[in-house]
Motif scaffolding. Structure first.
Motif, PDB file in Angstrom:
ATOM      1  N   THR A 140      -7.031  -2.937  -3.314  1.00 30.99           N
ATOM      2  CA  THR A 140      -6.819  -4.376  -3.408  1.00 30.99           C
ATOM      3  C   THR A 140      -7.543  -5.045  -2.236  1.00 30.99           C
ATOM      4  OG1 THR A 140      -4.855  -4.389  -2.012  1.00 30.99           O
ATOM      5  CG2 THR A 140      -4.506  -4.036  -4.382  1.00 30.99           C
ATOM      6  N   LYS A 142       0.845   2.370   1.371  1.00 29.33           N
ATOM      7  CA  LYS A 142       0.213   2.383   0.050  1.00 29.33           C
ATOM      8  C   LYS A 142      -1.201   2.966   0.131  1.00 29.33           C
ATOM      9  CE  LYS A 142       2.252   0.433  -3.114  1.00 29.33           C
ATOM     10  NZ  LYS A 142       3.015   1.097  -4.147  1.00 29.33           N
ATOM     11  N   ILE A 143      -1.930   2.608   1.195  1.00 27.46           N
ATOM     12  CA  ILE A 143      -3.284   3.143   1.395  1.00 27.46           C
ATOM     13  C   ILE A 143      -3.222   4.655   1.597  1.00 27.46           C
ATOM     14  CG2 ILE A 143      -5.256   3.192   2.972  1.00 27.46           C
ATOM     15  CD1 ILE A 143      -4.649   0.150   3.498  1.00 27.46           C
ATOM     16  N   ILE A 179      -7.290  -4.481   5.588  1.00 31.16           N
ATOM     17  CA  ILE A 179      -6.584  -3.634   6.541  1.00 31.16           C
ATOM     18  C   ILE A 179      -7.423  -2.420   6.905  1.00 31.16           C
ATOM     19  CG2 ILE A 179      -4.577  -2.110   6.823  1.00 31.16           C
ATOM     20  CD1 ILE A 179      -2.988  -4.298   5.248  1.00 31.16           C
ATOM     21  N   ALA A 231       4.855  -5.944   6.479  1.00 37.14           N
ATOM     22  CA  ALA A 231       3.885  -6.010   5.379  1.00 37.14           C
ATOM     23  C   ALA A 231       2.686  -5.109   5.666  1.00 37.14           C
ATOM     24  CB  ALA A 231       3.430  -7.443   5.145  1.00 37.14           C
ATOM     25  N   PHE A 269      -1.708 -12.041  -0.943  1.00 34.22           N
ATOM     26  CA  PHE A 269      -2.760 -11.133  -1.339  1.00 34.22           C
ATOM     27  C   PHE A 269      -2.742 -10.907  -2.841  1.00 34.22           C
ATOM     28  CE2 PHE A 269      -2.034  -9.427   3.050  1.00 34.22           C
ATOM     29  CZ  PHE A 269      -3.257  -9.800   3.561  1.00 34.22           C
ATOM     30  N   LYS A 292      -3.096  -8.570  -6.089  1.00 37.24           N
ATOM     31  CA  LYS A 292      -2.769  -7.173  -6.360  1.00 37.24           C
ATOM     32  C   LYS A 292      -3.833  -6.490  -7.204  1.00 37.24           C
ATOM     33  CE  LYS A 292       2.097  -7.789  -5.761  1.00 37.24           C
ATOM     34  NZ  LYS A 292       3.418  -7.372  -6.084  1.00 37.24           N
ATOM     35  N   TYR A 294       3.732  -1.533   5.183  1.00 36.35           N
ATOM     36  CA  TYR A 294       3.846  -1.272   3.743  1.00 36.35           C
ATOM     37  C   TYR A 294       2.463  -1.021   3.141  1.00 36.35           C
ATOM     38  CZ  TYR A 294       4.485  -2.188  -1.226  1.00 36.35           C
ATOM     39  OH  TYR A 294       4.466  -2.097  -2.597  1.00 36.35           O
ATOM     40  N   HIS A 295       1.496  -1.876   3.468  1.00 41.54           N
ATOM     41  CA  HIS A 295       0.148  -1.712   2.929  1.00 41.54           C
ATOM     42  C   HIS A 295      -0.498  -0.422   3.423  1.00 41.54           C
ATOM     43  CE1 HIS A 295      -0.315  -5.358   0.649  1.00 41.54           C
ATOM     44  NE2 HIS A 295       0.139  -6.073   1.662  1.00 41.54           N
ATOM     45  N   ALA A 337      -6.203  -6.890   0.021  1.00 39.95           N
ATOM     46  CA  ALA A 337      -5.386  -6.672   1.221  1.00 39.95           C
ATOM     47  C   ALA A 337      -5.678  -5.314   1.844  1.00 39.95           C
ATOM     48  CB  ALA A 337      -3.904  -6.782   0.887  1.00 39.95           C
ATOM     49  N   HIS A 338      -5.763  -4.293   1.008  1.00 36.71           N
ATOM     50  CA  HIS A 338      -6.008  -2.951   1.518  1.00 36.71           C
ATOM     51  C   HIS A 338      -7.384  -2.847   2.157  1.00 36.71           C
ATOM     52  CE1 HIS A 338      -2.836  -1.220  -1.471  1.00 36.71           C
ATOM     53  NE2 HIS A 338      -2.306  -1.906  -0.485  1.00 36.71           N
TER      54      HIS A 338
END
Length: 92
Positions: free
Chosen positions: A18, A54-55, A24, A47, A4, A6, A50-51, A20-21
């Motif tokens: 990002t 962060k979200i 998700i 992973a 992903f 950043k 973790y994301h 990735a976020h």
């Protein structure tokens, strides 16, 4: 395993995310959970967790229930994906 970027690429509800976020968030909005998100994105469950953490921090939520409410309030489920937008632009 998927890689992903950043870079902050998309704004939702006044918050930059990002790629990735955003992926998700869209999967969460459609009711997909942990292990299934990991399988769909080709990453580990760790992973994904973790994301999601962060979200949560980025939007100021303390837990998944608050995040689910934030997702609903900001219309994440009804937002077109970048892929959908690209498909529309390329249609004759």
């Amino acid at each position: 395993m998927a890689k992903f970027s950043k870079a902050l690429t998309e704004q939702i509800g006044g918050v930059w995310f990002t790629t990735a976020h955003v992926r998700i968030l869209r999967l969460l909005a459609s009711g997909v959970r942990g292990q299934d998100i990991a399988q769909q994105l080709g990453v580990s469950q760790h992973a994904v967790a973790y994301h999601i953490l962060k979200i949560l921090n980025r939007v100021g939520c303390q837990n998944r229930s608050q995040l689910d409410q934030w997702i609903a309030e900001n219309g994440v489920a009804s937002m077109p994906s970048r892929e959908d937008a690209a498909d529309r632009e390329n249609r004759p």
